[in-house]
Design an enzyme around this catalytic site. Structure first.
Site, PDB file in Angstrom:
ATOM      1  N   HIS A 148       0.924  -1.337   0.033  1.00  0.00           N
ATOM      2  CA  HIS A 148       0.114  -0.057   0.098  1.00  0.00           C
ATOM      3  C   HIS A 148       0.893   1.130  -0.031  1.00  0.00           C
ATOM      4  CE1 HIS A 148      -3.320  -2.342   1.168  1.00  0.00           C
ATOM      5  NE2 HIS A 148      -2.590  -2.944   1.613  1.00  0.00           N
TER       6      HIS A 148
ATOM      7  N   ASP B  16       2.872  -3.068   4.366  1.00  0.00           N
ATOM      8  CA  ASP B  16       2.960  -1.714   4.815  1.00  0.00           C
ATOM      9  C   ASP B  16       4.277  -1.639   5.539  1.00  0.00           C
ATOM     10  OD1 ASP B  16      -0.222  -0.744   4.306  1.00  0.00           O
ATOM     11  OD2 ASP B  16      -0.206  -2.697   5.258  1.00  0.00           O
TER      12      ASP B  16
ATOM     13  N   GLU C 125      -7.043 -12.918   5.832  1.00  0.00           N
ATOM     14  CA  GLU C 125      -6.139 -12.445   6.536  1.00  0.00           C
ATOM     15  C   GLU C 125      -6.680 -12.247   7.975  1.00  0.00           C
ATOM     16  OE1 GLU C 125      -5.328  -7.979   6.115  1.00  0.00           O
ATOM     17  OE2 GLU C 125      -3.613  -8.137   6.988  1.00  0.00           O
TER      18      GLU C 125
HETATM   19  N1  ADE Z   1      -4.605  -1.489   4.181  1.00  0.00           N
HETATM   20  C1  ADE Z   1      -3.323  -1.383   4.562  1.00  0.00           C
HETATM   21  N2  ADE Z   1      -2.868  -2.581   5.072  1.00  0.00           N
HETATM   22  C2  ADE Z   1      -3.840  -3.489   5.002  1.00  0.00           C
HETATM   23  C3  ADE Z   1      -4.114  -4.728   5.516  1.00  0.00           C
HETATM   24  N3  ADE Z   1      -2.848  -5.360   5.961  1.00  0.00           N
HETATM   25  N4  ADE Z   1      -5.238  -5.517   5.387  1.00  0.00           N
HETATM   26  C4  ADE Z   1      -6.179  -4.762   4.831  1.00  0.00           C
HETATM   27  N5  ADE Z   1      -6.087  -3.498   4.501  1.00  0.00           N
HETATM   28  C5  ADE Z   1      -4.803  -2.729   4.758  1.00  0.00           C
HETATM   29 ZN    ZN Z   2      -2.452  -5.225   2.306  1.00  0.00          ZN
END
Ligand code: ADE
Ligand code: ZN
Length: 326
Positions: free
Chosen positions: A10, A269, A190
């Site tokens: 992201h 991230d 996730e």
């Molecule tokens: N936005 C940024 N990182 C994310 C993640 N790991 N899962 C979902 N949305 C996100």
């Molecule tokens: Zn992500």
């Protein structure tokens, strides 16, 4: 140096804390409480992570702010071996910062082009809808992307809080993006279980899954992912930082790979999770006992699944083979 490729990062989540601090001063944005005493981002779980992410994103107010961010991300990763990287961009985050989608994209593209001119790194953008903003917002994100095409925007995706909403809520947005010719991916598996992955495949028509690691809980789903060659954008450092798994040795990426599912390694991230793409590749390889041929295969899998044109793919695969002849 081993070459890497990334499908899942992201752009706002790649913001170095020092850059966010500097821009916060320049743009007069309050970042009180956003950082820990040692200068990293302060958050404690997925919900507070998403809030910290939004606060960091809010300091990027001008196209040149995004150019600086994209340049820092691509040039930094290229120095550590990345030859191709896709980034998630977010029409909603641009709008919240008061930027038009076009100037947001132009800023990011300028930073990508500068990094490419200096290092050769290739990149593409995937516009995402934010799941917890709801069905209308995600449909609007798809519409915004389709109405403002850019040669470097090649995919559409779904990010945000997977615990909210149903995949069917986003079917229309994905149908619009598919119709317009974009590659499709969605975060699933996730914070949601195997059913979340099945729903993304059945209702959104994605060819890749963001994360997808919780498929390991369902043998039948693992067989389906392998048979349909669904590519998983696995983010081990992110999963560990967010508490899904205790460490890289017990992380399921090795089991998923041995089940014949195409897996890739990604940083998600990076500064939020104290990782980089290079670290995710190297530390996962070490923990999983992967040799150089497996690492090359991960990069190859990412290039084969990339949302880019065939000429670019062929050129990047040739670069990989030249550097790592097998
Ligand atoms: N936005 C940024 N990182 C994310 C993640 N790991 N899962 C979902 N949305 C996100
Ligand atoms: Zn992500």
């Amino acid at each position: 140096m081993r070459l890497t490729a990334e499908l899942h990062c992201h752009i706002e989540g790649a913001a170095p804390p020092q850059l966010v601090r500097r821009l916060a001063m320049r743009r007069g944005v309050d970042v009180e409480g956003l950082f820990t005493a040692n200068g990293s981002y302060a958050w404690s779980d997925f919900t507070t992570f998403l809030t910290a992410y939004d606060r960091a994103a809010a300091v990027f107010r001008e196209p040149e702010d995004y150019a600086a961010l994209a340049y820092a991300h691509y040039a930094g990763a290229a120095r550590e071996g990345m030859i191709y990287g896709e980034i998630f961009i977010s029409p909603d985050h641009a709008a919240s910062a008061g930027l038009s989608f076009e100037s947001y994209v132009e800023g990011i593209a300028a930073g990508m082009e500068q990094a490419k001119a200096e290092t050769g790194v290739e990149g593409r953008m995937i516009a995402v809808g934010v799941r917890h903003l709801g069905r209308e917002a995600v449909t609007r994100a798809a519409r915004t992307m389709i109405d403002h095409p850019h040669p470097l925007i090649t995919g559409f995706g779904l990010a945000g809080d997977e615990r909210q909403g149903a995949a069917t809520d986003f079917a229309r947005a994905f149908a619009m993006a598919r119709e317009a010719g974009y590659g499709l991916t969605a975060h699933a598996g996730e914070f949601g279980g195997p059913d979340s992955i099945r729903d993304a495949l059945d209702h959104l028509g994605v060819t890749r899954i963001g994360h997808g690691v919780r498929a390991v809980e369902d043998a039948e789903l693992m067989r389906r992912l392998a048979a349909e060659k669904v590519v998983l954008e696995v983010c081990p450092g992110s999963n560990i930082a967010l508490g899904l798994y205790p460490d890289r040795v017990s992380h399921p990426v090795g089991r998923l790979r041995r089940a014949g599912i195409p897996v890739t390694i990604n940083s998600d991230d990076p500064p939020f999770f104290a990782t980089t793409l290079a670290r995710d590749y190297d530390e996962t390889a070490l923990a999983q006992n992967w040799d150089a041929s497996v690492v090359k295969d991960l990069t190859r899998t990412a290039l084969c699944a990339a949302f880019c044109d065939e000429d670019t793919r062929v050129r990047l695969l040739a670069r990989l083979d030249e550097t790592h002849p097998s």
